[in-house]
Design a protein around this motif. Sequence first.
Motif, PDB file in Angstrom:
ATOM      1  N   PHE A  36     104.575 -22.885-108.283  1.00 47.79           N
ATOM      2  CA  PHE A  36     105.489 -23.437-109.279  1.00 47.79           C
ATOM      3  C   PHE A  36     105.138 -23.018-110.701  1.00 47.79           C
ATOM      4  O   PHE A  36     105.677 -23.591-111.652  1.00 47.79           O
ATOM      5  N   GLY A  37     104.231 -22.065-110.870  1.00 45.94           N
ATOM      6  CA  GLY A  37     103.906 -21.651-112.224  1.00 45.94           C
ATOM      7  C   GLY A  37     102.558 -20.976-112.328  1.00 45.94           C
ATOM      8  O   GLY A  37     102.045 -20.394-111.360  1.00 45.94           O
ATOM      9  N   ALA A  38     101.966 -21.087-113.506  1.00 40.93           N
ATOM     10  CA  ALA A  38     100.722 -20.378-113.796  1.00 40.93           C
ATOM     11  C   ALA A  38      99.486 -21.084-113.257  1.00 40.93           C
ATOM     12  O   ALA A  38      98.397 -20.493-113.231  1.00 40.93           O
ATOM     13  N   ALA A  39      99.619 -22.339-112.849  1.00 43.48           N
ATOM     14  CA  ALA A  39      98.479 -23.104-112.337  1.00 43.48           C
ATOM     15  C   ALA A  39      98.871 -23.760-111.027  1.00 43.48           C
ATOM     16  O   ALA A  39     100.045 -24.081-110.808  1.00 43.48           O
ATOM     17  N   PRO A  40      97.915 -23.984-110.134  1.00 46.12           N
ATOM     18  CA  PRO A  40      98.252 -24.641-108.873  1.00 46.12           C
ATOM     19  C   PRO A  40      98.569 -26.115-109.067  1.00 46.12           C
ATOM     20  O   PRO A  40      98.087 -26.756-110.007  1.00 46.12           O
ATOM     21  N   CYS A  41      99.384 -26.653-108.182  1.00 39.47           N
ATOM     22  CA  CYS A  41      99.657 -28.080-108.129  1.00 39.47           C
ATOM     23  C   CYS A  41      99.497 -28.519-106.673  1.00 39.47           C
ATOM     24  O   CYS A  41      99.094 -27.722-105.820  1.00 39.47           O
ATOM     25  N   VAL A  42      99.797 -29.767-106.378  1.00 40.51           N
ATOM     26  CA  VAL A  42      99.565 -30.265-105.022  1.00 40.51           C
ATOM     27  C   VAL A  42     100.333 -29.453-103.986  1.00 40.51           C
ATOM     28  O   VAL A  42      99.886 -29.302-102.832  1.00 40.51           O
ATOM     29  N   ALA A  43     101.457 -28.866-104.370  1.00 38.34           N
ATOM     30  CA  ALA A  43     102.238 -28.041-103.443  1.00 38.34           C
ATOM     31  C   ALA A  43     101.430 -26.845-102.949  1.00 38.34           C
ATOM     32  O   ALA A  43     101.510 -26.479-101.764  1.00 38.34           O
ATOM     33  N   ASP A  44     100.661 -26.222-103.837  1.00 43.46           N
ATOM     34  CA  ASP A  44      99.855 -25.059-103.442  1.00 43.46           C
ATOM     35  C   ASP A  44      98.800 -25.444-102.413  1.00 43.46           C
ATOM     36  O   ASP A  44      98.606 -24.735-101.412  1.00 43.46           O
ATOM     37  N   PHE A  45      98.130 -26.562-102.646  1.00 43.92           N
ATOM     38  CA  PHE A  45      97.056 -26.962-101.733  1.00 43.92           C
ATOM     39  C   PHE A  45      97.618 -27.350-100.366  1.00 43.92           C
ATOM     40  O   PHE A  45      97.002 -27.087 -99.332  1.00 43.92           O
ATOM     41  N   ALA A  46      98.817 -27.967-100.358  1.00 41.49           N
ATOM     42  CA  ALA A  46      99.435 -28.358 -99.099  1.00 41.49           C
ATOM     43  C   ALA A  46      99.946 -27.145 -98.326  1.00 41.49           C
ATOM     44  O   ALA A  46      99.861 -27.106 -97.101  1.00 41.49           O
ATOM     45  N   ALA A  47     100.492 -26.165 -99.035  1.00 39.47           N
ATOM     46  CA  ALA A  47     101.013 -24.971 -98.361  1.00 39.47           C
ATOM     47  C   ALA A  47      99.895 -24.057 -97.874  1.00 39.47           C
ATOM     48  O   ALA A  47     100.090 -23.293 -96.913  1.00 39.47           O
ATOM     49  N   TYR A  48      98.736 -24.133 -98.491  1.00 33.83           N
ATOM     50  CA  TYR A  48      97.688 -23.145 -98.254  1.00 33.83           C
ATOM     51  C   TYR A  48      96.961 -23.325 -96.932  1.00 33.83           C
ATOM     52  O   TYR A  48      96.617 -22.342 -96.267  1.00 33.83           O
ATOM     53  N   HIS A  49      96.716 -24.554 -96.490  1.00 34.44           N
ATOM     54  CA  HIS A  49      95.684 -24.728 -95.467  1.00 34.44           C
ATOM     55  C   HIS A  49      96.072 -24.179 -94.098  1.00 34.44           C
ATOM     56  O   HIS A  49      95.212 -23.678 -93.374  1.00 34.44           O
ATOM     57  N   GLY A  50      97.353 -24.241 -93.715  1.00 34.67           N
ATOM     58  CA  GLY A  50      97.746 -23.600 -92.458  1.00 34.67           C
ATOM     59  C   GLY A  50      97.632 -22.090 -92.523  1.00 34.67           C
ATOM     60  O   GLY A  50      97.242 -21.426 -91.556  1.00 34.67           O
ATOM     61  N   ILE A  51      97.954 -21.532 -93.707  1.00 31.05           N
ATOM     62  CA  ILE A  51      97.832 -20.085 -93.926  1.00 31.05           C
ATOM     63  C   ILE A  51      96.355 -19.695 -93.974  1.00 31.05           C
ATOM     64  O   ILE A  51      95.957 -18.628 -93.476  1.00 31.05           O
ATOM     65  N   TRP A  52      95.534 -20.560 -94.572  1.00 32.50           N
ATOM     66  CA  TRP A  52      94.072 -20.350 -94.565  1.00 32.50           C
ATOM     67  C   TRP A  52      93.565 -20.204 -93.134  1.00 32.50           C
ATOM     68  O   TRP A  52      92.736 -19.328 -92.843  1.00 32.50           O
ATOM     69  N   TYR A  53      94.082 -21.033 -92.235  1.00 32.12           N
ATOM     70  CA  TYR A  53      93.621 -20.962 -90.849  1.00 32.12           C
ATOM     71  C   TYR A  53      93.993 -19.605 -90.237  1.00 32.12           C
ATOM     72  O   TYR A  53      93.179 -18.988 -89.544  1.00 32.12           O
ATOM     73  N   THR A  54      95.192 -19.123 -90.528  1.00 33.03           N
ATOM     74  CA  THR A  54      95.599 -17.813 -90.025  1.00 33.03           C
ATOM     75  C   THR A  54      94.655 -16.722 -90.529  1.00 33.03           C
ATOM     76  O   THR A  54      94.224 -15.853 -89.760  1.00 33.03           O
ATOM     77  N   ARG A  55      94.354 -16.755 -91.805  1.00 33.72           N
ATOM     78  CA  ARG A  55      93.555 -15.697 -92.444  1.00 33.72           C
ATOM     79  C   ARG A  55      92.093 -15.735 -92.026  1.00 33.72           C
ATOM     80  O   ARG A  55      91.472 -14.683 -91.833  1.00 33.72           O
ATOM     81  N   THR A  56      91.527 -16.940 -91.902  1.00 32.11           N
ATOM     82  CA  THR A  56      90.076 -17.045 -91.747  1.00 32.11           C
ATOM     83  C   THR A  56      89.612 -17.439 -90.354  1.00 32.11           C
ATOM     84  O   THR A  56      88.514 -17.061 -89.933  1.00 32.11           O
ATOM     85  N   GLN A  57      90.426 -18.191 -89.616  1.00 30.68           N
ATOM     86  CA  GLN A  57      89.990 -18.694 -88.323  1.00 30.68           C
ATOM     87  C   GLN A  57      90.556 -17.889 -87.158  1.00 30.68           C
ATOM     88  O   GLN A  57      89.940 -17.825 -86.097  1.00 30.68           O
ATOM     89  N   VAL A  58      91.743 -17.308 -87.339  1.00 25.23           N
ATOM     90  CA  VAL A  58      92.344 -16.482 -86.279  1.00 25.23           C
ATOM     91  C   VAL A  58      92.842 -15.173 -86.895  1.00 25.23           C
ATOM     92  O   VAL A  58      94.035 -14.856 -86.830  1.00 25.23           O
ATOM     93  N   PRO A  59      91.952 -14.387 -87.491  1.00 26.98           N
ATOM     94  CA  PRO A  59      92.403 -13.150 -88.149  1.00 26.98           C
ATOM     95  C   PRO A  59      93.077 -12.168 -87.197  1.00 26.98           C
ATOM     96  O   PRO A  59      93.808 -11.283 -87.660  1.00 26.98           O
ATOM     97  N   VAL A  60      92.891 -12.342 -85.895  1.00 30.77           N
ATOM     98  CA  VAL A  60      93.584 -11.480 -84.939  1.00 30.77           C
ATOM     99  C   VAL A  60      95.100 -11.670 -85.005  1.00 30.77           C
ATOM    100  O   VAL A  60      95.860 -10.820 -84.537  1.00 30.77           O
ATOM    101  N   LEU A  61      95.540 -12.768 -85.596  1.00 31.56           N
ATOM    102  CA  LEU A  61      96.969 -13.046 -85.729  1.00 31.56           C
ATOM    103  C   LEU A  61      97.463 -12.899 -87.167  1.00 31.56           C
ATOM    104  O   LEU A  61      98.621 -13.197 -87.457  1.00 31.56           O
ATOM    105  N   ALA A  62      96.600 -12.450 -88.051  1.00 29.44           N
ATOM    106  CA  ALA A  62      96.940 -12.439 -89.470  1.00 29.44           C
ATOM    107  C   ALA A  62      97.944 -11.355 -89.851  1.00 29.44           C
ATOM    108  O   ALA A  62      98.422 -11.331 -90.987  1.00 29.44           O
ATOM    109  N   ASP A  63      98.302 -10.475 -88.913  1.00 23.42           N
ATOM    110  CA  ASP A  63      99.277  -9.450 -89.262  1.00 23.42           C
ATOM    111  C   ASP A  63     100.655 -10.044 -89.551  1.00 23.42           C
ATOM    112  O   ASP A  63     101.518  -9.371 -90.115  1.00 23.42           O
ATOM    113  N   ILE A  64     100.874 -11.293 -89.207  1.00 23.71           N
ATOM    114  CA  ILE A  64     102.146 -11.930 -89.549  1.00 23.71           C
ATOM    115  C   ILE A  64     102.332 -12.019 -91.063  1.00 23.71           C
ATOM    116  O   ILE A  64     103.453 -12.130 -91.559  1.00 23.71           O
ATOM    117  N   LEU A  65     101.229 -11.932 -91.799  1.00 24.51           N
ATOM    118  CA  LEU A  65     101.279 -12.010 -93.262  1.00 24.51           C
ATOM    119  C   LEU A  65     101.607 -10.668 -93.907  1.00 24.51           C
ATOM    120  O   LEU A  65     101.881 -10.618 -95.114  1.00 24.51           O
TER     121      LEU A  65
END
Length: 318
Positions: free
Chosen positions: A173-202
């Motif tokens: 929503f702008g130049a700084a993170p807000c609660v929306a960023d933290f809520a949207a991030y964690h499922g994507i974090w799991y894709t990137r860091t915990q199951v990188p074999v599936l990260a090509d979806i990004l």
Amino acid sequence: MTADLILHHYPSSPFSEKIRLVLGYKKLPWRSVEVPRIMPKPDVLPLTGGYRRTPFLQVGADIYCDTALICDVLEHVRPEPTLYPPHLKGVCRIFAQWADSTLFWAAMAYNLKPEGAAHAFAGAPPDARKAFAEDRKAMSSNMVRLRPGDATSAYRSYLRRIANMADEHDFLFGAAPCVADFAAYHGIWYTRTQVPVLADILNATPSVGEWASRMAAIGHGPMTSLDAADAIAVAAALEPQPAGANLLVDSAFQDDHGIALGTRVTIAAESFGPETTEGELIAATRTHYSLRREDARAGVVHVHFPRIGYVLRRADGA
């Protein structure tokens, strides 16, 4: 502050990553108690009384459940930098609620399809994957769970929508993170860091990856470890804060159920994690419920839940 911020979590928990990053963003020191991923959780239930979702935040003898409520608590502890910019307060909360539910469950149904689950549990004992699946099946008995193919389609669409936002700003929503960023991030974090074999979806949404890297760079802040038994001892040694004097700023009674303060009640999540917590209702405000309960190990504790997403009932079923 009369007590440390104690986060009960485990490393691969997506919702825990959400709060670890919020702590880092606010540069708050915290104590880390690692909890089991699945039941039994003998050092969790003395504090929560039944709630077993991860994470939860302990401040002395006050226990805060659900990351939406924990974000409000941390905002009160350290208002700046804010999670809720005044001009975005409504929209960022609505987006965060969507991200913590619809987006998250699509992401995790994709992340834990067979090849993802095999990677996440590589090196674990042979029965660990089955035990985890059975545990989460019990927790999601009230939910409709997406099949992997449907989840993949939904996740791709949601990533494109997030990319539309990340294309325009450093954060959603702008130049700084807000609660929306933290809520949207964690499922994507799991894709990137915990199951990188599936990260090509990004790969189709490079701005999402760039945004996620900026989120990861926030870090977790100053953390020290604490034994679970010591955390329980902290609760036993301290009195919980009076209702209306804790880290939740609203205190006016809002009666939407015809249940008076002082009544014995139960609180449970609407969907994921149906286990109940029983206690004396000591607060029911526009944003949260608080229960007083007593445990042989933890002593008297106050357990706090957000209103949204939770069901309040009389303990006698009346």
